[in-house]
Design an enzyme around this catalytic site. Structure first.
Site, PDB file in Angstrom:
ATOM      1  N   ARG A   1       0.836  -1.288   0.141  1.00 14.77           N
ATOM      2  CA  ARG A   1      -0.240  -0.141  -0.071  1.00 14.77           C
ATOM      3  C   ARG A   1       0.988   1.419   0.007  1.00 14.77           C
ATOM      4  O   ARG A   1       0.531   2.274   0.662  1.00 14.77           O
ATOM      5  CB  ARG A   1      -1.062   0.103   1.226  1.00 14.77           C
ATOM      6  CG  ARG A   1      -2.006  -1.049   1.191  1.00 14.77           C
ATOM      7  CD  ARG A   1      -2.927  -1.006   2.485  1.00 14.77           C
ATOM      8  NE  ARG A   1      -2.263  -1.473   3.315  1.00 14.77           N
ATOM      9  CZ  ARG A   1      -2.638  -1.230   4.717  1.00 14.77           C
ATOM     10  NH1 ARG A   1      -3.950  -0.525   5.052  1.00 14.77           N
ATOM     11  NH2 ARG A   1      -2.061  -1.616   5.764  1.00 14.77           N
ATOM     12  N   GLU A   2       1.949   1.024  -0.826  1.00 16.26           N
ATOM     13  CA  GLU A   2       2.910   2.487  -0.857  1.00 16.26           C
ATOM     14  C   GLU A   2       2.177   3.604  -1.274  1.00 16.26           C
ATOM     15  O   GLU A   2       2.348   4.680  -0.480  1.00 16.26           O
ATOM     16  CB  GLU A   2       3.961   2.251  -1.773  1.00 16.26           C
ATOM     17  CG  GLU A   2       5.022   0.992  -1.214  1.00 16.26           C
ATOM     18  CD  GLU A   2       4.615  -0.260  -1.534  1.00 16.26           C
ATOM     19  OE1 GLU A   2       3.421  -0.613  -2.058  1.00 16.26           O
ATOM     20  OE2 GLU A   2       5.487  -1.263  -1.677  1.00 16.26           O
ATOM     21  N   LEU A   3       1.302   3.500  -2.323  1.00 17.63           N
ATOM     22  CA  LEU A   3       0.542   4.599  -2.735  1.00 17.63           C
ATOM     23  C   LEU A   3      -0.214   5.175  -1.609  1.00 17.63           C
ATOM     24  O   LEU A   3      -0.499   6.504  -1.530  1.00 17.63           O
ATOM     25  CB  LEU A   3      -0.135   4.458  -3.912  1.00 17.63           C
ATOM     26  CG  LEU A   3      -0.821   5.461  -4.727  1.00 17.63           C
ATOM     27  CD1 LEU A   3       0.342   6.418  -5.162  1.00 17.63           C
ATOM     28  CD2 LEU A   3      -1.520   5.057  -6.073  1.00 17.63           C
ATOM     29  N   LYS A   4      -0.823   4.405  -1.215  1.00 18.38           N
ATOM     30  CA  LYS A   4      -1.758   5.018   0.171  1.00 18.38           C
ATOM     31  C   LYS A   4      -1.139   5.959   0.971  1.00 18.38           C
ATOM     32  O   LYS A   4      -1.299   6.966   1.463  1.00 18.38           O
ATOM     33  CB  LYS A   4      -2.458   3.567   0.812  1.00 18.38           C
ATOM     34  CG  LYS A   4      -3.218   3.899   2.073  1.00 18.38           C
ATOM     35  CD  LYS A   4      -3.317   2.812   2.881  1.00 18.38           C
ATOM     36  CE  LYS A   4      -3.998   3.210   4.275  1.00 18.38           C
ATOM     37  NZ  LYS A   4      -5.464   3.610   4.282  1.00 18.38           N
TER      38      LYS A   4
ATOM     39  N   ILE B   1     -28.145   0.255  15.744  1.00 21.78           N
ATOM     40  CA  ILE B   1     -27.987  -0.604  14.670  1.00 21.78           C
ATOM     41  C   ILE B   1     -27.162  -1.639  15.149  1.00 21.78           C
ATOM     42  O   ILE B   1     -26.885  -2.774  14.514  1.00 21.78           O
ATOM     43  CB  ILE B   1     -27.445  -0.041  13.487  1.00 21.78           C
ATOM     44  CG1 ILE B   1     -28.492   1.195  12.850  1.00 21.78           C
ATOM     45  CG2 ILE B   1     -27.282  -0.763  12.382  1.00 21.78           C
ATOM     46  CD1 ILE B   1     -29.997   0.607  13.057  1.00 21.78           C
ATOM     47  N   GLY B   2     -26.149  -1.292  16.078  1.00 19.43           N
ATOM     48  CA  GLY B   2     -25.275  -2.420  16.635  1.00 19.43           C
ATOM     49  C   GLY B   2     -24.105  -1.871  17.358  1.00 19.43           C
ATOM     50  O   GLY B   2     -23.734  -2.181  18.353  1.00 19.43           O
TER      51      GLY B   2
ATOM     52  N   CYS C   1      -8.180   1.037   1.320  1.00 17.93           N
ATOM     53  CA  CYS C   1      -8.123  -0.336   0.679  1.00 17.93           C
ATOM     54  C   CYS C   1      -8.740  -1.168   1.683  1.00 17.93           C
ATOM     55  O   CYS C   1      -9.013  -0.962   2.939  1.00 17.93           O
ATOM     56  CB  CYS C   1      -6.917  -0.815   0.779  1.00 17.93           C
ATOM     57  SG  CYS C   1      -5.709   0.331  -0.202  1.00 17.93           S
TER      58      CYS C   1
ATOM     59  N   HIS D   1     -22.405   9.619   9.971  1.00 18.23           N
ATOM     60  CA  HIS D   1     -21.025  10.076   9.424  1.00 18.23           C
ATOM     61  C   HIS D   1     -20.323  11.338  10.057  1.00 18.23           C
ATOM     62  O   HIS D   1     -19.097  11.494   9.662  1.00 18.23           O
ATOM     63  CB  HIS D   1     -21.019   9.974   7.951  1.00 18.23           C
ATOM     64  CG  HIS D   1     -21.157   8.623   7.283  1.00 18.23           C
ATOM     65  ND1 HIS D   1     -22.177   8.256   6.520  1.00 18.23           N
ATOM     66  CD2 HIS D   1     -20.204   7.740   7.101  1.00 18.23           C
ATOM     67  CE1 HIS D   1     -21.976   6.951   6.140  1.00 18.23           C
ATOM     68  NE2 HIS D   1     -21.002   6.559   6.380  1.00 18.23           N
TER      69      HIS D   1
HETATM   70  N1  GLN Z   1     -24.306  -4.014  13.241  1.00 13.08           N
HETATM   71  C1  GLN Z   1     -23.322  -3.327  12.266  1.00 13.08           C
HETATM   72  C2  GLN Z   1     -22.731  -2.264  12.981  1.00 13.08           C
HETATM   73  O1  GLN Z   1     -23.653  -1.652  13.605  1.00 13.08           O
HETATM   74  C3  GLN Z   1     -23.818  -2.965  10.872  1.00 13.08           C
HETATM   75  C4  GLN Z   1     -22.923  -2.359  10.032  1.00 13.08           C
HETATM   76  C5  GLN Z   1     -23.234  -2.082   8.619  1.00 13.08           C
HETATM   77  O2  GLN Z   1     -24.416  -1.805   8.399  1.00 13.08           O
HETATM   78  N2  GLN Z   1     -22.387  -1.780   7.742  1.00 13.08           N
HETATM   79  O3  GLN Z   1     -21.777  -1.928  12.846  1.00 13.08           O
HETATM   80 ZN    ZN Z   2     -25.763   0.070   8.095  1.00 11.94          ZN
END
Ligand code: GLN
Ligand code: ZN
Length: 773
Positions: free
Chosen positions: A19-22, A439-440, A524, A702
């Site tokens: 991964r040199e370029l990275k 979600i987890g 990557c 995000h």
């Molecule tokens: N359960 C996973 C989390 O919460 C779901 C991740 C995902 O949807 N990519 O990290």
């Molecule tokens: Zn997700």
């Protein structure tokens, strides 16, 4: 030999075996190194990659496959067609400007990024505005070609084709722009390509490979019809053109491809093995056929004898007009197997990365050209490897095969319909309206990562590790109590990656140390590979879930990665169909689901974020995929009682065109990512009258930004306009592992407040105020 076949590749990975370029690019971004250092790394990598190709005995080295960030962006820079909103002078575009296009800056958001066909590579989406010019841009391509020539290489230059470039781009109309169609730009685009081709010809380039992977799609007539005039215009004053198609068969375009005035055509004979006979009928005399016989999308060692047998008749027909190649650019496989020092010899003997593939290609060429003896050792080793893989007990597990042969005895359906199940589930869990959940994953702090790494390196013992993870689970549970969520998760601290974590506990999965593949820019991924029948030797998550549940009276969701995602984010077996592998994974997961239920876990989430990604390129192939993908999910989920609630989760994809299949998965609850689209993604579910419970994401995970209560209320009101109250859950878009704790706590507190105020609104019999548009 007068009629000698030739060997070439469509492209080599640019990222570097280590991964040199990275690292060089990221160091440049941080300001830790200067432009000269970056340029030098690029130059060294190009040199090294050309040397690999030349040493292997390819007839050309590939120029034009190098890119600092992305090959589509490089093409735009070459043509002078970079997005105008950045106000860069296309002819004087610097490397810093180029990176700004890709990554944005405080004044400009970055160019959009999306998946390159059905790969996990992401390209930057061209932005077409009325003021966009194609007047020529940077000279990098010409310089790189000169660089290779100076090193004594014979080059073949590769370009993203004009129609693919247009097809993949998006019209962005700014103020005062008149409406136009992408194909309206074609004359300008053609002129720009003509200019590039003329310059390449003047530089002495004999062959230019033009990639038109859109030919693997079912093209509308306007696009199909554009090919002949475009290629007539391009071939007029240009080097010889090799038109490259890949990622699927192009049978429906056979007549079109025959009629194009190009000097050669490349076919993907791995994805489209059956197209060859049709294609060779009426094959125009004197035209090169490049046979993509070595798999460019997977990491298995090629069966050289089989390849030779397949190409022999071709060579008799085509002579020196036969070129041997990989199915597509080698961008999609890791660089060099030589760097795999932890892999056992048996597994290693079955694999082939980009460097090895160049050698396979030339071995096939030489055998075709009467030098079979000279490559006897390579053929023998390949034959041994193929035989070993066919018979190895590591691949074939009688237990798994017996179970699979009896799969029809397993019901892929829950015992009762959702309407009946939900009544029992509600009686069991007694959730409030608009239940809140996650979600987890919860923030993966440096501390957690460190503990995992130390454990992996053997620096801390098992008990020590368990204790640290358990402390984290305790913290996550306590936080959720304080925040007041209704359905808990354990936070997934023990998981580095949602596929790798399970792959490491299943038989049949292998892992590389350096099998990096570029995903986008400097990022990557290192996908595991599935080499054998997938078997679950023991429970994988039950201990964690049981422990987490013991800490609270709230329902604790068990958390699994679904069969399609386990498959989609790995390199997969090529000795059996994908659906067979998916069903094996599904059976392993089914056992885990049942074990979780036995341990008292009442809610189990089976994540399928890659469900949509698995869709084939051609819509005609969708039904088959969707049938087995849904079946695999249902096999994994249907072993439980009515009052066990099955959840699933999907994100960052279009759902609307596959809603009937999402519904057919029959999860009791689906959580999806929707806040990014301001809930618009939910409309499809509403129109479709999605029958089961659904949790649309109410905030984007995000960004560290904490969403206000009112923002989430607004989104929830919007959701209520589409989904009946009784079906509606409240949750973030996706897992929180990339977030920090402070913003996570605040955001979830606000989310709970938003849900509570909604409950109050409903309870008071108030009519929700219609959401402002
Ligand atoms: N359960 C996973 C989390 O919460 C779901 C991740 C995902 O949807 N990519 O990290
Ligand atoms: Zn997700």
């Amino acid at each position: 030999m007068a009629n000698a076949a030739k060997a070439h590749i469509l492209g080599f990975p640019r990222i570097g075996a280590q991964r040199e370029l990275k690292f060089a690019v990221e160091s440049f971004w941080r300001g830790d190194s200067d432009l000269a250092a970056l340029q030098q790394t690029g130059k060294t990598l190009r040199q090294r990659h050309w040397a690999i190709q030349a040493d292997a005995g390819l007839d050309f080295v590939s120029v034009g496959d190098f890119a600092w960030y992305d090959q589509v962006l490089n093409t735009l820079a070459l043509l002078g067609a970079v997005p105008t909103r950045f106000k860069f002078d296309p002819k004087k575009l610097t490397l810093a400007d180029y990176f700004t296009l890709a990554r944005g800056n405080p004044e400009h958001f970055a160019m959009e990024m999306t998946k390159w066909f059905d790969t996990n590579y992401h390209y930057l989406v061209p932005e077409f505005t009325a003021d966009l010019r194609f007047d020529g841009g940077v000279d990098w391509l010409f310089e790189e070609n000169a660089e290779a020539v100076a090193l004594g290489h014979k080059t073949k230059v590769t370009l993203v084709g004009p129609l693919t470039l247009l097809y993949l781009g998006k019209i962005k109309s700014g103020e005062g722009d008149h409406k136009f169609d992408k194909l309206d730009l074609l004359p300008k685009v053609i002129a720009a390509y003509q200019n590039v081709l003329q310059r390449l010809q003047a530089a002495g380039v004999e062959w230019v490979q033009i990639d038109e992977p859109i030919l693997a799609l079912e093209l509308a007539a306007v696009w199909r019809n554009a090919f002949v005039p475009t290629y007539e215009a391009l071939s007029a004053a240009a080097p010889k053109l090799l038109l490259a198609t890949y990622f699927d068969q192009v049978r429906e375009h056979t007549a079109l491809l025959h009629s194009l005035p190009v000097a050669g055509v490349h076919l993907d004979l791995v994805r489209g093995a059956g197209q060859l006979d049709d294609f060779l009928q009426d094959w125009p005399q004197g035209r090169v056929l490049s046979a993509g016989i070595v798999d460019g999308r997977n990491i298995w060692r090629a069966d050289l004898d089989a390849a030779l047998t397949a190409l022999k008749p071709l060579q008799e027909k085509l002579g020196d007009k036969l070129w041997v190649s990989a199915s597509c650019s080698l961008l999609h496989v890791p660089v060099d197997l030589a760097h795999e020092n932890k892999l056992d010899e048996e597994l290693k003997g079955w694999l082939s990365f980009a460097t090895q593939k160049t050698q396979e290609i030339t071995a096939i060429k030489r055998a075709l050209n009467g030098e079979r003896d000279a490559v006897a050792a390579q053929f023998e080793a390949a034959a041994l490897s193929v035989a070993a893989r066919n018979t190895s007990p590591r691949i074939h597990n009688p237990l798994v095969q017996k179970r699979l042969s009896e799969i029809s005895k397993i019901s892929a359906a829950r015992s009762n319909v959702f309407a009946d199940r939900i009544v029992k589930q509600q009686a069991r869990f007694k959730l409030p309206a608009f239940p809140t959940t996650n979600i987890g994953s919860f923030p993966q702090t440096t501390d957690i990562r460190q503990a995992r790494a130390q454990y992996k390196r053997g620096e801390i013992g098992h008990l020590d590790y368990l204790n640290r993870m358990r402390d984290e689970v305790r913290l996550v549970v306590q936080k959720q109590e304080e925040i007041g969520l209704d359905v808990f998760v354990h936070g997934e601290p023990e998981r580095n990656d949602m596929v790798e974590y399970f792959g490491e506990q299943l038989w049949g999965y292998g892992f590389t140390a350096n099998g990096w593949v570029q995903s986008y820019g400097s990022r990557c991924v290192k996908p595991p590979f599935i080499y054998g029948d997938v078997y679950r030797p023991e429970a994988m998550t039950v201990g964690w879930s049981e422990f987490a549940q013991s800490l609270t009276s709230k329902p604790m969701k068990g958390m699994l990665t679904g069969p399609v995602t386990m498959l989609q984010w790995s390199f997969v077996r090529d000795d059996q169909p994908r659906d067979t592998t998916a069903l094996q994974i599904a059976l392993a997961l089914r056992d885990e689901v049942v074990d979780l239920e036995k341990a008292g876990i009442g809610m189990i989430q089976i994540d399928e974020p890659a469900f949509r990604e698995g869709l084939p390129l051609k819509a005609a192939d969708w039904p088959h995929y969707l049938d087995w993908a849904v079946k695999a999910f249902r096999i994994s989920a249907s072993g439980v009682q009515d009052d066990t609630q099955i959840h699933t989760h999907m994100c960052y994809s279009e759902f609307n065109d596959i809603l009937p299949w999402i519904a057919a998965m029959d999860a009791d609850v689906i959580t999806i990512e929707t806040s990014r689209s301001d809930m618009e993604l939910l409309d499809g579910f509403g129109e479709f009258a999605y029958p089961n419970d659904i949790g649309p994401g109410v905030y984007d995970i995000h960004s560290p930004r904490v969403p206000r209560v009112e923002e989430m209320q607004r989104l929830l009101r919007k959701a209520r306009g589409v989904i009946p109250d009784a079906q509606l859950w409240v949750n973030p878009d996706c897992g929180l592992k990339t977030r920090g704790w402070p913003e996570t706590t605040l955001a979830l507190e606000n989310m709970v407040l938003a849900a509570r105020s909604l409950r109050a609104e409903v309870a008071a019999g108030q009519k929700a105020i219609a959401a402002p548009a």
